[in-house]
Design a protein around this motif. Structure first.
Motif, short mmCIF file in Angstrom:
data_model
loop_
_atom_site.label_atom_id
_atom_site.label_comp_id
_atom_site.label_asym_id
_atom_site.label_seq_id
_atom_site.Cartn_x
_atom_site.Cartn_y
_atom_site.Cartn_z
N PRO A 45 0.82 -1.27 0.07
CA PRO A 45 -0.14 -0.13 0.07
C PRO A 45 0.90 1.13 -0.05
CG PRO A 45 -1.16 -1.51 1.55
CD PRO A 45 0.34 -2.13 1.05
N ALA A 46 2.05 1.20 0.67
CA ALA A 46 2.92 2.54 0.72
C ALA A 46 3.38 2.89 -0.62
CB ALA A 46 4.02 2.21 1.58
N VAL A 47 3.88 1.62 -1.31
CA VAL A 47 4.16 1.73 -2.72
C VAL A 47 3.30 2.38 -3.56
CG1 VAL A 47 4.97 0.69 -5.06
CG2 VAL A 47 6.21 0.09 -2.56
N LEU A 48 1.97 1.79 -3.53
CA LEU A 48 0.78 2.25 -4.26
C LEU A 48 0.52 3.55 -4.05
CD1 LEU A 48 -1.27 -0.99 -4.50
CD2 LEU A 48 0.15 -0.10 -6.30
N TYR A 49 0.65 4.02 -2.78
CA TYR A 49 0.17 5.47 -2.44
C TYR A 49 1.26 6.26 -3.00
CZ TYR A 49 -0.82 9.50 0.47
OH TYR A 49 -1.20 10.67 0.94
N THR A 65 -4.65 12.03 -2.68
CA THR A 65 -4.11 10.80 -3.20
C THR A 65 -4.55 9.60 -2.95
OG1 THR A 65 -1.82 12.25 -3.07
CG2 THR A 65 -1.60 9.78 -3.06
N PHE A 66 -5.08 9.35 -1.66
CA PHE A 66 -5.50 8.13 -1.31
C PHE A 66 -6.78 7.84 -2.37
CE2 PHE A 66 -8.65 5.48 1.18
CZ PHE A 66 -7.84 4.66 1.37
N SER A 67 -7.75 9.00 -2.75
CA SER A 67 -8.77 8.70 -3.56
C SER A 67 -8.10 8.13 -4.85
CB SER A 67 -9.44 9.95 -4.00
OG SER A 67 -10.02 10.61 -2.66
N LEU A 68 -7.22 8.66 -5.50
CA LEU A 68 -6.41 8.21 -6.42
C LEU A 68 -5.74 6.66 -6.43
CD1 LEU A 68 -4.44 11.28 -7.82
CD2 LEU A 68 -6.55 10.29 -8.79
N LEU A 69 -5.49 6.47 -5.22
CA LEU A 69 -4.97 4.99 -4.94
C LEU A 69 -5.90 4.02 -5.12
CD1 LEU A 69 -2.39 3.72 -2.27
CD2 LEU A 69 -4.91 3.08 -2.14
N VAL A 70 -7.25 4.46 -4.47
CA VAL A 70 -8.45 3.60 -4.47
C VAL A 70 -8.80 3.42 -5.99
CG1 VAL A 70 -10.61 3.29 -3.90
CG2 VAL A 70 -9.11 4.11 -2.02
N ARG A 150 -7.88 3.14 -18.61
CA ARG A 150 -9.24 3.47 -18.76
C ARG A 150 -9.76 4.24 -17.37
NH1 ARG A 150 -12.30 -1.89 -20.69
NH2 ARG A 150 -11.80 -1.44 -23.01
N ILE A 151 -9.01 3.90 -16.26
CA ILE A 151 -9.18 4.28 -14.76
C ILE A 151 -8.65 5.86 -14.97
CG2 ILE A 151 -8.21 4.48 -12.39
CD1 ILE A 151 -8.41 1.40 -12.82
N TRP A 152 -7.49 6.19 -15.40
CA TRP A 152 -6.84 7.49 -15.44
C TRP A 152 -7.66 8.18 -16.72
CZ3 TRP A 152 -3.96 10.32 -12.17
CH2 TRP A 152 -3.55 9.70 -10.97
N LEU A 153 -8.03 7.61 -17.67
CA LEU A 153 -8.75 8.62 -18.51
C LEU A 153 -9.95 8.83 -18.17
CD1 LEU A 153 -8.60 9.43 -21.48
CD2 LEU A 153 -9.77 7.37 -22.34
N GLY A 154 -10.74 8.20 -17.27
CA GLY A 154 -11.94 8.56 -16.50
C GLY A 154 -11.82 9.56 -15.57
#
Length: 186
Positions: A45-49, A65-70, A150-154
């Motif tokens: 999770p730290a790496v993904l954050y 940032t947490f919203s983007l992580l999720v 797709r996630i980042w384009l959305g």
């Protein structure tokens, strides 16, 4: 990934850590469990954050940032599923000849419905196993990168910002897939 390393890896010392029945090494098992839990519950999770934070900065996003992580975690699912398939391939190959025998005696009562009781054990296409595993990893990488796009384009609604935002996660997925290819092909 941990299951693959323990059960398919070339490191008997790691396998010995989880073999508490034969080795009676509960201390090593506890250490292994603590390391695995720490990596799974804190390290990844730290790496993904950090990857989400870097993507946020590159894309010029303002949300947390947490919203983007999720939101970005959906990109990990395909690679994880295909990794599980790659893990199962050697077991399926080794045990394929037992499927017909099991169908011939479905309850283990000594039946021989199809006359397959004395069928010799044969591994199904063993030389293809690493190739199938590599194909699984590459398919998982493809779908993971597609999901990340797709996630980042959305999130951004702009292709350039989406590409910049997914870049850190895509690099992580590429490195992870390269390591898995090396692991399975070795």
């Amino acid at each position: 990934a941990a299951y693959c390393v323990v059960h398919l890896g070339h490191w008997p010392a790691i396998r010995d850590c989880v073999n508490v029945l034969d080795k009676d090494n509960w201390g090593l098992f506890g250490l292994f469990a603590a390391v695995l839990w720490t990596v799974a519950l804190a390290g990844l999770p730290a790496v993904l954050y950090l990857l989400s934070w870097a993507g946020k900065r590159l894309a010029g996003r303002e949300e947390r940032t947490f919203s983007l992580l999720v939101a970005s975690t959906g990109a990990l699912v395909p690679l994880g599923l295909f990794l599980w398939i790659a893990f199962v391939v050697p077991m399926l190959s080794a045990n394929a000849s037992f499927v017909a025998q099991s169908l011939s005696d479905p309850f283990g009562w000594g039946w021989d419905l199809f006359g397959l009781r004395s069928t010799p054990w044969r591994q199904l296409w063993p030389e293809a196993v690493p190739w199938i595993q590599a194909a699984c990893v590459l398919a998982g990488l493809h779908y993971s990168l597609r999901n990340a796009w797709r996630i980042w384009l959305g999130l951004t609604l702009e292709p350039r910002k989406a590409l910049r935002g997914m870049l850190p996660l895509a690099a992580f997925l590429l490195v992870l897939a390269a390591g898995l290819l090396f692991f399975f092909a070795d």
